[in-house]
Structure formats: structure tokens, C-alpha cells
Design a protein around this motif. Sequence first.
Motif, PDB file in Angstrom:
ATOM      1  N   PRO A   1     -24.764   4.758 -54.598  1.00 21.20           N
ATOM      2  CA  PRO A   1     -26.457   4.940 -54.082  1.00 21.20           C
ATOM      3  C   PRO A   1     -26.354   5.244 -52.569  1.00 21.20           C
ATOM      4  O   PRO A   1     -25.551   4.637 -51.929  1.00 21.20           O
ATOM      5  CB  PRO A   1     -26.979   3.795 -54.578  1.00 21.20           C
ATOM      6  CG  PRO A   1     -26.152   3.295 -55.919  1.00 21.20           C
ATOM      7  CD  PRO A   1     -24.640   3.661 -55.445  1.00 21.20           C
ATOM      8  N   PRO A   2     -27.581   5.887 -52.207  1.00 20.05           N
ATOM      9  CA  PRO A   2     -28.629   6.350 -53.165  1.00 20.05           C
ATOM     10  C   PRO A   2     -28.377   7.581 -53.923  1.00 20.05           C
ATOM     11  O   PRO A   2     -29.437   7.898 -54.449  1.00 20.05           O
ATOM     12  CB  PRO A   2     -29.681   6.831 -51.829  1.00 20.05           C
ATOM     13  CG  PRO A   2     -28.814   7.104 -50.709  1.00 20.05           C
ATOM     14  CD  PRO A   2     -27.584   6.151 -51.040  1.00 20.05           C
TER      15      PRO A   2
ATOM     16  N   TYR B   1     -25.414  -0.285 -46.173  1.00 18.84           N
ATOM     17  CA  TYR B   1     -26.197  -0.073 -47.414  1.00 18.84           C
ATOM     18  C   TYR B   1     -26.620  -1.132 -47.962  1.00 18.84           C
ATOM     19  O   TYR B   1     -25.810  -1.570 -48.935  1.00 18.84           O
ATOM     20  CB  TYR B   1     -25.779   1.226 -48.240  1.00 18.84           C
ATOM     21  CG  TYR B   1     -26.701   1.551 -49.227  1.00 18.84           C
ATOM     22  CD1 TYR B   1     -27.853   2.302 -49.035  1.00 18.84           C
ATOM     23  CD2 TYR B   1     -26.706   1.086 -50.531  1.00 18.84           C
ATOM     24  CE1 TYR B   1     -28.699   2.549 -50.217  1.00 18.84           C
ATOM     25  CE2 TYR B   1     -27.338   1.507 -51.775  1.00 18.84           C
ATOM     26  CZ  TYR B   1     -28.446   2.262 -51.420  1.00 18.84           C
ATOM     27  OH  TYR B   1     -29.441   2.582 -52.383  1.00 18.84           O
TER      28      TYR B   1
END
Length: 188
Positions: free
Chosen positions: A28-29, A70
Motif C-alpha cells: 500500500p498505497p 507509511y
Amino acid sequence: QPDLIYTTNSQSRQRIPPSILIAAPYFPPHTGGQEQYAFTIAKLLQDKHSWRVVVATSGKRGMLAKQEVYQGLQTYHLPYWITISNTPLNPLWPIMLKRLLRVEQIDIVNSQAPVPGLAEMVAFMRRRVPVVLTYHMLSMKKHSLVPDMLIGAYEAVILPAHLKRLQHTISASDSVKHYLEARYHQSS
């Protein structure tokens, strides 16, 4: 129990949490099932078990790696040079991964597959760091001649060699487990 380790409270406070590298071709993202699976495992290890989690994933085409945090996870986006089908590749990844393992003092690697490249490079260049593979699907064949020829070569030569070098394989489902056992005699 012979494998039980006893520590005092002061030793427990000084204990360094284990570190794990999650090596995933996509994370991700970027969206997808394997991406969410890897993210969920990373967050659970970090949040529920206090592991130090580092992620290595493909980044953008180019020469420079990008480092970011993240959602609380230290993430390295490794640049790729080419993409074959959905597979990002860079012949310099082994050098980048070796440095990352050393700098981050990684204790164990969990690589995600079957998108070829990153998982195999980690397993083939590892030193003393155990590698556990999480395998997510059955054959990658697409019923298209040229891609299926490349995938067939990967599944017949590279994947079996990769599986033999691992400490353990985790199957994302029972059907994947049965596939690996039947095709490669690999239990998970």
C-alpha cells in the motif's frame, strides 16, 4: 520446558524487539490482496507484538530508492528498471537489499510472492537471516502464449529452487497449500 527463556523485569525492559523485513513486490498505497495481506501482517507484528517492522517494496522507475514512514512502517521503495508483465525488476536490488538487511539489522525476512523478483533475490542473497515465504496464489499463467512461456519457465525452474532455500513457506489459503504440496512437494 527446555526452550523456555527466563528474564527479569530489568532484562525485559532492555530487550531489543525482533526486527523483520517484509519484502513485497507491491505494498500500500498500491491496492490488491497481497498488498493488504502484507500490510496487515506488518501492522499486527508492529502494533500487537512490538516487532520492529521494515518494508522493502518496488518503487518508481529510476535509480534512487525512496525511504518513508507509511502508516508507522519504515518503508523502502526500491527503484525498478523494467517491468515484465506485472513484475518490476532491477538487477541492483540484491545490493540494495544486502545493505538494507545490514543497516536495519534484520532478524528475519518474510517475502511475499508469486510476483517474481524481489522474493527470490532476498532468498538467494541472504546470509544468516532466515527467510519465510508467504505464497498467495496458484499458477500465474494467463492463457496467453508469450507470458505463459515466461511464467512456465519461472514455475518450472526458479520457483522450485527458491522453495528449497527457504526456512518455511506460509500459504495464503488451503488451495495454495494443496497446490504447492502437489506441484513442488512443499508443505506449509
